[in-house]
Design a protein around this motif. Structure first.
Motif, PDB file in Angstrom:
ATOM      1  N   SER A 139       4.494  31.700 -37.204  1.00  0.00           N
ATOM      2  CA  SER A 139       5.855  31.563 -36.667  1.00  0.00           C
ATOM      3  C   SER A 139       6.727  32.672 -37.228  1.00  0.00           C
ATOM      4  N   ALA A 140       7.122  32.525 -38.515  1.00  0.00           N
ATOM      5  CA  ALA A 140       7.968  33.515 -39.179  1.00  0.00           C
ATOM      6  C   ALA A 140       7.886  33.262 -40.682  1.00  0.00           C
ATOM      7  N   PRO A 141       8.231  34.252 -41.502  1.00  0.00           N
ATOM      8  CA  PRO A 141       8.271  34.019 -42.956  1.00  0.00           C
ATOM      9  C   PRO A 141       9.220  32.882 -43.308  1.00  0.00           C
ATOM     10  N   ASP A 142       8.916  32.204 -44.419  1.00  0.00           N
ATOM     11  CA  ASP A 142       9.661  31.003 -44.793  1.00  0.00           C
ATOM     12  C   ASP A 142      11.162  31.251 -44.929  1.00  0.00           C
ATOM     13  N   HIS A 143      11.549  32.402 -45.506  1.00  0.00           N
ATOM     14  CA  HIS A 143      12.982  32.624 -45.725  1.00  0.00           C
ATOM     15  C   HIS A 143      13.728  32.763 -44.399  1.00  0.00           C
ATOM     16  N   TYR A 144      13.041  33.232 -43.357  1.00  0.00           N
ATOM     17  CA  TYR A 144      13.679  33.289 -42.040  1.00  0.00           C
ATOM     18  C   TYR A 144      13.753  31.904 -41.405  1.00  0.00           C
ATOM     19  N   LEU A 145      12.747  31.073 -41.653  1.00  0.00           N
ATOM     20  CA  LEU A 145      12.778  29.709 -41.122  1.00  0.00           C
ATOM     21  C   LEU A 145      13.937  28.919 -41.741  1.00  0.00           C
ATOM     22  N   LEU A 146      14.186  29.135 -43.043  1.00  0.00           N
ATOM     23  CA  LEU A 146      15.336  28.494 -43.683  1.00  0.00           C
ATOM     24  C   LEU A 146      16.638  28.969 -43.051  1.00  0.00           C
ATOM     25  N   GLN A 147      16.710  30.274 -42.786  1.00  0.00           N
ATOM     26  CA  GLN A 147      17.897  30.840 -42.151  1.00  0.00           C
ATOM     27  C   GLN A 147      18.152  30.190 -40.791  1.00  0.00           C
ATOM     28  N   LEU A 148      17.099  30.005 -40.004  1.00  0.00           N
ATOM     29  CA  LEU A 148      17.257  29.404 -38.685  1.00  0.00           C
ATOM     30  C   LEU A 148      17.700  27.947 -38.770  1.00  0.00           C
ATOM     31  N   GLN A 149      17.141  27.185 -39.701  1.00  0.00           N
ATOM     32  CA  GLN A 149      17.557  25.790 -39.856  1.00  0.00           C
ATOM     33  C   GLN A 149      19.015  25.714 -40.296  1.00  0.00           C
TER      34      GLN A 149
END
Length: 221
Positions: A139-149
């Motif tokens: 999907s995407a790196p974890d820090h980007y997933l946190l940004q999206l949430q």
């Protein structure tokens, strides 16, 4: 906002009208999407303590942008344009600074809002990277997933699309669904961090590489 109505506060209608000094001042009043990983001690580049110094002590100083940041900004419209061409969906550029309607420290600058006839509006985020992180395969790196949430929490939207240009030669995108349990955890961790900012008490040292790097720079002896 291009005729789009979102269930959140509009802190700044158009960030393009801000001077850099004004931008820094507003950034110091809350936690933005790019701050989330550091605030939760999950950033590979910045420690929570370093972020705290920026927010609580005003140590966020103007600095020369790297080539990767410069070209990332220049290529963002191209990434959006190509995503639109390939999918037929609409992406509305977003130049407003958003604020969570309840948790006022939560701020967001979205790259855009994607409009899907089947799903309605969602967060759109454009990225560029010089190399393929294996995380992009899933999907995407974890820090980007946190940004999206974080962005979904602030904007009230239920899904995100993150589109990345890899090494200037490959484009791909993935949809990330709103995760209420993860959002609740992010809000709680951000709340704890923001208490340290308000009280001007530094957050505890953690075991992250970013924190170790920061301490080695701050205290070389």
């Amino acid at each position: 906002m291009n005729g789009i109505t979102l269930p959140c506060n509009i802190l700044v209608p158009n960030i393009d009208n801000l001077s850099y000094a004004q931008w820094l001042q507003i950034r110091s009043t809350g936690i933005g999407g790019s701050d989330v990983a550091a605030a939760t001690s999950l950033s590979p580049w910045k420690s929570a303590h370093e972020l705290w110094e920026e927010k609580a002590l005003g140590k966020l100083q103007p600095k020369q942008e790297s080539d990767s940041l410069i070209f990332g900004k220049l290529l963002e419209p191209i990434v959006i344009s190509e995503f639109v061409r390939r999918t037929g969906l609409t992406v509305h550029p977003m130049r407003s600074m958003l604020q969570h309607p309840v948790h006022s420290w939560m701020l967001a600058n979205l790259d855009g809002v994607v409009e899907d006839p089947a799903r309605g509006l969602g967060v759109f985020e454009a990225k560029t990277t010089a190399f393929r992180d294996p995380s992009w395969n899933q999907s995407a790196p974890d820090h980007y997933l946190l940004q999206l949430q974080h962005y979904m929490a602030v904007s009230g939207l239920d899904y995100s699309v993150i589109c990345v240009l890899i090494a200037g030669s490959q484009i791909q995108w993935t949809t990330v669904e709103r995760d209420e349990e993860l959002i609740a955890s992010i809000i709680e961790l951000e709340r704890r961090f923001w208490e340290h900012v308000k009280m001007k008490t530094s957050p505890p040292v953690d075991a992250s590489n970013a924190c170790a790097d920061y301490l080695a720079t701050r205290f070389p002896a």
